[in-house]
Design an enzyme around this catalytic site. Structure first.
Site, PDB file in Angstrom:
ATOM      1  N   SER A 176       0.836  -1.200   0.000  1.00 51.38           N
ATOM      2  CA  SER A 176       0.000   0.000   0.000  1.00 51.38           C
ATOM      3  C   SER A 176       0.874   1.254   0.000  1.00 51.38           C
ATOM      4  O   SER A 176       1.600   1.498  -0.956  1.00 51.38           O
ATOM      5  CB  SER A 176      -0.963  -0.046   1.197  1.00 51.38           C
ATOM      6  OG  SER A 176      -1.919   0.987   1.124  1.00 51.38           O
ATOM      7  N   GLN A 198      -4.311   1.942  -7.419  1.00 53.04           N
ATOM      8  CA  GLN A 198      -4.073   1.339  -6.099  1.00 53.04           C
ATOM      9  C   GLN A 198      -4.964   1.936  -5.022  1.00 53.04           C
ATOM     10  O   GLN A 198      -5.311   1.288  -4.042  1.00 53.04           O
ATOM     11  CB  GLN A 198      -2.601   1.519  -5.717  1.00 53.04           C
ATOM     12  CG  GLN A 198      -2.161   0.757  -4.486  1.00 53.04           C
ATOM     13  CD  GLN A 198      -1.385   1.618  -3.517  1.00 53.04           C
ATOM     14  OE1 GLN A 198      -1.895   2.602  -3.007  1.00 53.04           O
ATOM     15  NE2 GLN A 198      -0.130   1.247  -3.287  1.00 53.04           N
TER      16      GLN A 198
END
Length: 311
Positions: free
Chosen positions: A90, A248
């Protein structure tokens, strides 16, 4: 020994993180000073003294980028690193891009601060939630989420290891889905202490705005391949790199697939650069033949360098 360097994301922060490295490697505090100049406040002091502020996402994200990169620089201070590739979980993906030379550090700090602010403002407090589902196959988690989607958005968003998947979405839907996961055989379904439901479609609008921010930042292809979260593959050009960073924000983190892809590239060891041991702990659950080292203080730097330079 063939190794990859990986960088942790939000959730691995802790009060006093990197204090030992800061005392022993001047580059660590110098890196935080550079970040502080960009942010307009003392980031190092915040990480050492203010737990509440550290856990606010607009501070956590720059702090984790600075911590991961500072640890990497401490490593490079001791030896010439030659990783097969890099990756980050992340937020850690940005740290990987900075370390690989694809993104300027100061630009990266600004970028993740904006990312955090957009994520925080995308969903009002109390509306979103995330939960870790332990002990179910990925396909079962996806199926149960689909069955409960009528109660609001709920999606599988972090595929962290075999039997560990994080879901995110509207709080009511996440709560109901957690109960359904237990009924489906999950060992545990645990709400996470986060204020933002990351990597789900509640972030779609934030991603649209974030795309403009990313587009204005200069990227290059860098010196080391970085595997991205959205597809566990490297980008072929900077336009694709930017598109993957935007995606993302609202698409799942394929960490299991990323570790398997690194293994397929011949990687034998993962080196987690930054505070915490979360990613190192997941490694053997994903691929038993891989070893992993968490680098978070002087002793772990010494031990890791002995392993990768003397085999």
């Amino acid at each position: 020994m063939k190794y990859a360097i990986i960088f942790p994301g939000q959730g691995s922060q802790s009060l006093g993180m990197l204090s030992d490295l800061g005392d022993n490697f001047p580059i660590v505090k110098e890196t935080f000073e550079e970040a502080s100049d960009v942010l307009g406040f003392d980031l190092w002091t915040l990480t050492q003294e203010n737990q509440e502020a550290l856990n606010q996402t607009q501070n956590t994200q720059p702090a984790m980028l600075a911590a991961g990169y500072a640890t990497y620089l401490a490593l490079t201070n001791e030896t010439d690193l030659s990783p097969i590739c890099m990756a980050g979980h992340s937020l850690g993906e940005y740290t990987a891009l900075v370390a690989a030379g694809s993104l300027n550090f100061s630009d990266g700090i600004k970028l993740v601060q904006t990312r955090a602010e957009l994520m925080q403002s995308a969903v009002p407090a109390g509306v979103g939630a995330m939960a870790a589902i332990l002990g179910l196959e990925d396909e079962v988690v996806i199926k149960v989420c689909a069955e409960y989607a009528g109660k609001g958005i709920v999606e599988a968003v972090n595929f962290n290891s075999n039997g560990q998947v994080v879901i995110a979405g509207n709080k009511e839907a996440v709560d109901a889905t957690c109960e359904a996961m237990k009924a489906a055989g999950a060992k545990r379904a645990v709400l996470l202490p986060v204020s933002v439901p990351s990597h789900c479609s509640l972030m779609n609008d934030a991603a649209t705005v974030f795309a403009n921010t990313v587009e204005a930042v200069n990227f290059s292809m860098g010196n080391v391949d970085v595997l991205h979260n959205v597809d566990a593959a490297k980008a072929t050009d900077t336009a694709e790199m930017k598109a993957k960073l935007v995606a993302q924000l609202h698409k799942p983190v394929l960490w299991t697939g990323t570790v398997k892809a690194m293994h397929a590239m011949g990687v034998e060891k993962l080196i987690e650069s930054g505070p915490g041991k979360v990613l190192a702990g997941l490694t053997r659950r994903i691929e038993k033949s891989l070893t992993a080292n968490a680098v978070l203080d002087s002793a772990s730097i010494t031990a890791t360098l002995e392993e990768i330079t003397h085999e």
